[in-house]
Write a protein that holds these residues in place. Structure first.
Motif, PDB file in Angstrom:
ATOM      1  N   ASP A 115       8.415 -13.054  -2.257  1.00  0.00           N
ATOM      2  CA  ASP A 115       7.827 -13.218  -0.858  1.00  0.00           C
ATOM      3  C   ASP A 115       6.799 -11.750  -0.591  1.00  0.00           C
ATOM      4  N   VAL A 116       6.997 -10.926  -1.534  1.00  0.00           N
ATOM      5  CA  VAL A 116       5.973  -9.640  -1.519  1.00  0.00           C
ATOM      6  C   VAL A 116       4.510 -10.098  -1.433  1.00  0.00           C
ATOM      7  N   ALA A 117       4.333 -11.102  -2.326  1.00  0.00           N
ATOM      8  CA  ALA A 117       2.749 -11.679  -2.336  1.00  0.00           C
ATOM      9  C   ALA A 117       2.466 -12.286  -0.872  1.00  0.00           C
ATOM     10  N   ARG A 118       3.180 -12.918  -0.103  1.00  0.00           N
ATOM     11  CA  ARG A 118       3.007 -13.333   1.078  1.00  0.00           C
ATOM     12  C   ARG A 118       2.715 -12.083   2.210  1.00  0.00           C
ATOM     13  N   LEU A 119       3.516 -11.037   1.911  1.00  0.00           N
ATOM     14  CA  LEU A 119       3.336  -9.864   2.738  1.00  0.00           C
ATOM     15  C   LEU A 119       2.171  -9.271   2.573  1.00  0.00           C
ATOM     16  N   THR A 147       6.434  -8.247 -11.791  1.00  0.00           N
ATOM     17  CA  THR A 147       6.096  -9.018 -10.737  1.00  0.00           C
ATOM     18  C   THR A 147       5.788  -8.443  -9.568  1.00  0.00           C
ATOM     19  N   LEU A 148       6.257  -7.424  -9.192  1.00  0.00           N
ATOM     20  CA  LEU A 148       5.970  -6.756  -7.706  1.00  0.00           C
ATOM     21  C   LEU A 148       4.442  -6.253  -8.172  1.00  0.00           C
ATOM     22  N   ALA A 149       4.023  -5.568  -9.235  1.00  0.00           N
ATOM     23  CA  ALA A 149       2.852  -4.994  -9.618  1.00  0.00           C
ATOM     24  C   ALA A 149       1.953  -6.054  -9.527  1.00  0.00           C
ATOM     25  N   ARG A 150       1.990  -7.251  -9.962  1.00  0.00           N
ATOM     26  CA  ARG A 150       1.202  -8.319  -9.871  1.00  0.00           C
ATOM     27  C   ARG A 150       1.169  -9.272  -8.715  1.00  0.00           C
ATOM     28  N   SER A 151       1.670  -8.718  -7.322  1.00  0.00           N
ATOM     29  CA  SER A 151       1.985  -9.521  -6.218  1.00  0.00           C
ATOM     30  C   SER A 151       0.926  -9.246  -5.258  1.00  0.00           C
ATOM     31  N   GLY A 152      -0.151  -8.551  -5.430  1.00  0.00           N
ATOM     32  CA  GLY A 152      -1.283  -8.305  -4.534  1.00  0.00           C
ATOM     33  C   GLY A 152      -1.201  -6.909  -4.065  1.00  0.00           C
ATOM     34  N   LEU A 153      -0.384  -5.984  -4.512  1.00  0.00           N
ATOM     35  CA  LEU A 153      -0.129  -4.587  -3.923  1.00  0.00           C
ATOM     36  C   LEU A 153      -1.302  -3.846  -4.424  1.00  0.00           C
ATOM     37  N   ALA A 154      -1.303  -2.903  -3.647  1.00  0.00           N
ATOM     38  CA  ALA A 154      -2.833  -2.097  -3.716  1.00  0.00           C
ATOM     39  C   ALA A 154      -2.568  -0.606  -4.251  1.00  0.00           C
ATOM     40  N   GLY A 155      -1.300  -0.216  -4.440  1.00  0.00           N
ATOM     41  CA  GLY A 155      -0.766   1.330  -4.469  1.00  0.00           C
ATOM     42  C   GLY A 155       0.604   1.420  -5.097  1.00  0.00           C
ATOM     43  N   PHE A 156       0.668   2.494  -5.713  1.00  0.00           N
ATOM     44  CA  PHE A 156       1.929   2.916  -6.443  1.00  0.00           C
ATOM     45  C   PHE A 156       2.236   4.113  -6.253  1.00  0.00           C
ATOM     46  N   GLU A 157       3.650   4.467  -5.650  1.00  0.00           N
ATOM     47  CA  GLU A 157       3.941   5.701  -5.475  1.00  0.00           C
ATOM     48  C   GLU A 157       4.581   6.393  -6.636  1.00  0.00           C
ATOM     49  N   LEU A 158       3.625   7.315  -7.128  1.00  0.00           N
ATOM     50  CA  LEU A 158       3.920   8.018  -8.450  1.00  0.00           C
ATOM     51  C   LEU A 158       5.113   8.924  -8.252  1.00  0.00           C
ATOM     52  N   SER A 159       4.843   9.715  -7.002  1.00  0.00           N
ATOM     53  CA  SER A 159       5.798  10.776  -6.596  1.00  0.00           C
ATOM     54  C   SER A 159       6.053  10.570  -5.362  1.00  0.00           C
ATOM     55  N   ASN A 160       7.425  10.647  -5.017  1.00  0.00           N
ATOM     56  CA  ASN A 160       7.830  10.626  -3.633  1.00  0.00           C
ATOM     57  C   ASN A 160       8.937  11.749  -3.238  1.00  0.00           C
ATOM     58  N   ALA A 184      -1.471  -4.288 -15.348  1.00  0.00           N
ATOM     59  CA  ALA A 184      -1.299  -4.158 -13.915  1.00  0.00           C
ATOM     60  C   ALA A 184      -1.645  -2.737 -13.515  1.00  0.00           C
ATOM     61  N   ARG A 185      -2.782  -2.703 -13.164  1.00  0.00           N
ATOM     62  CA  ARG A 185      -3.544  -1.436 -12.865  1.00  0.00           C
ATOM     63  C   ARG A 185      -3.289  -1.167 -11.125  1.00  0.00           C
ATOM     64  N   LEU A 186      -2.647  -0.218 -11.001  1.00  0.00           N
ATOM     65  CA  LEU A 186      -2.278   0.037  -9.671  1.00  0.00           C
ATOM     66  C   LEU A 186      -2.825   1.666  -9.199  1.00  0.00           C
ATOM     67  N   PRO A 187      -3.569   2.109  -8.144  1.00  0.00           N
ATOM     68  CA  PRO A 187      -3.800   3.357  -8.055  1.00  0.00           C
ATOM     69  C   PRO A 187      -2.698   4.378  -7.953  1.00  0.00           C
ATOM     70  N   ALA A 188      -2.942   5.584  -7.905  1.00  0.00           N
ATOM     71  CA  ALA A 188      -1.664   6.694  -8.015  1.00  0.00           C
ATOM     72  C   ALA A 188      -1.660   7.066  -6.380  1.00  0.00           C
ATOM     73  N   ILE A 189      -0.690   7.071  -6.012  1.00  0.00           N
ATOM     74  CA  ILE A 189      -0.213   7.500  -4.502  1.00  0.00           C
ATOM     75  C   ILE A 189       0.818   8.467  -4.682  1.00  0.00           C
ATOM     76  N   GLY A 190       0.636   9.738  -3.757  1.00  0.00           N
ATOM     77  CA  GLY A 190       1.754  10.471  -3.801  1.00  0.00           C
ATOM     78  C   GLY A 190       2.195  10.787  -2.366  1.00  0.00           C
TER      79      GLY A 190
END
Length: 320
Positions: A115-119, A147-160, A184-190
């Motif tokens: 359902d993440v792809a729908r979101l 699977t999540l990384a290939r679901s249409g997401l556009a960023g990855f929290e590298l550090s939280n 699965a290439r996602l941009p770095a987010i902090g």
């Protein structure tokens, strides 16, 4: 950018043809901002914005749980991004998604990874984008993370930063690099993921740098989509470039180490006995170790880091 240089590998002389698509080329303005914060928990929105502005932030996203918190009007020096943290409210599950650039909150997740792809699609339809929060804290299996990384997401929290305070699971750099290796290439987010405004150990301590080419929230979202970002626990990254003479150059706030990374054991770490604002890797020596992607991670004396998003590269080697 494409260039050729002569160098060596462990066997002998080689010629390297380097083809890099560096999204950081082309200029723009670097901004500092927060892309995951719980404004409603921190207090009155105008006071929250004033606090972040005083800390040197240029923008702040409001990402309260399943709701969009109204924010003050933008000023010349500070603007906000409407968003929400979306999940499955009927179950205590850490599969959460940050949705940025919203006009209205999308329907919550149904508890399935599919359902993440729908979101993500519904967020994109509003002109926004979706990112993956606190992946180390969430404890994903490799299969679910991919699977999540290939679901249409556009960023990855590298550090939280909040995750650091709770249980030390703030960094997800190994998982991020495994995803890069898998294509699965996602941009770095902090992010700080702050919930308490006066918490000096968390609020404003981790953030995202974005290289924007147009003003306001739309410019930030466009820069994230284009991977013109870095995730920071403190250092500033001012430039990351490949030079045709055969070098990777990283410019930053004072740091004592720079790790230029690619697949496997590539590329090279450079250390400095005293804090330096410039690091360089010689590609005539280390260029043969690049493959598919390359990024820079700089490190302060206190161990806090910043990571650029990855640059796609192709290196063809001819033995001389």
């Amino acid at each position: 950018m494409r260039f050729e240089i002569e160098g060596r590998d462990k066997v002998g002389p080689i010629r390297l043809a380097v083809d890099a698509d560096n999204q950081f080329d082309g200029g723009g303005r670097w901004l500092r901002g927060g892309l995951h914060s719980h404004v409603a928990k921190m207090g009155e929105p105008e006071a929250v914005c004033d606090h972040y502005r005083a800390m040197g932030f240029d923008f702040l996203a409001t990402t309260d749980y399943l709701s969009i918190t109204p924010m003050p009007e933008a000023t010349e020096s500070f603007f906000t991004i409407p968003g929400a943290e979306v999940f499955w409210p009927e179950y205590d599950d850490l599969m959460h998604i940050i949705c940025l650039g919203l006009r209205e909150v999308p329907r919550p997740l149904d508890g399935t990874v599919e359902d993440v792809a729908r979101l993500a699609r519904e967020t994109e339809a509003q002109g926004g984008l979706a990112t993956l929060p606190h992946p180390a804290w969430s404890g994903y299996t490799w299969e679910r993370a991919l699977t999540l990384a290939r679901s249409g997401l556009a960023g990855f929290e590298l550090s939280n930063r909040l995750s650091w305070q709770i249980n030390g699971k703030e960094r997800a750099e190994e998982l991020w690099q495994m995803l890069l290796n898998a294509g699965a290439r996602l941009p770095a987010i902090g992010v700080d993921d702050a919930t308490v405004l006066e918490d000096e150990a968390v609020t404003g301590q981790t953030w995202t740098g974005v290289l924007v080419r147009r003003p306001g929230a739309e410019g930030v979202l466009e820069a994230v989509r284009a991977h013109r970002t870095y995730a920071s626990e403190g250092p500033e990254i001012r430039d990351f470039r490949l030079e045709p003479r055969g070098a990777i150059v990283v410019e930053c706030s004072p740091c004592t180490a720079c790790h230029v990374r690619s697949i496997g054991f590539g590329v090279r770490s450079v250390q400095s006995k005293t804090p330096s604002e410039r690091f360089e890797v010689d590609l005539t020596v280390d260029g043969y170790r690049m493959q598919d992607w390359v990024l820079a991670c700089v490190e302060q004396e206190n161990g806090r880091r910043a990571w650029t998003s990855a640059i796609p590269v192709r290196v063809d080697i001819t033995r001389l």
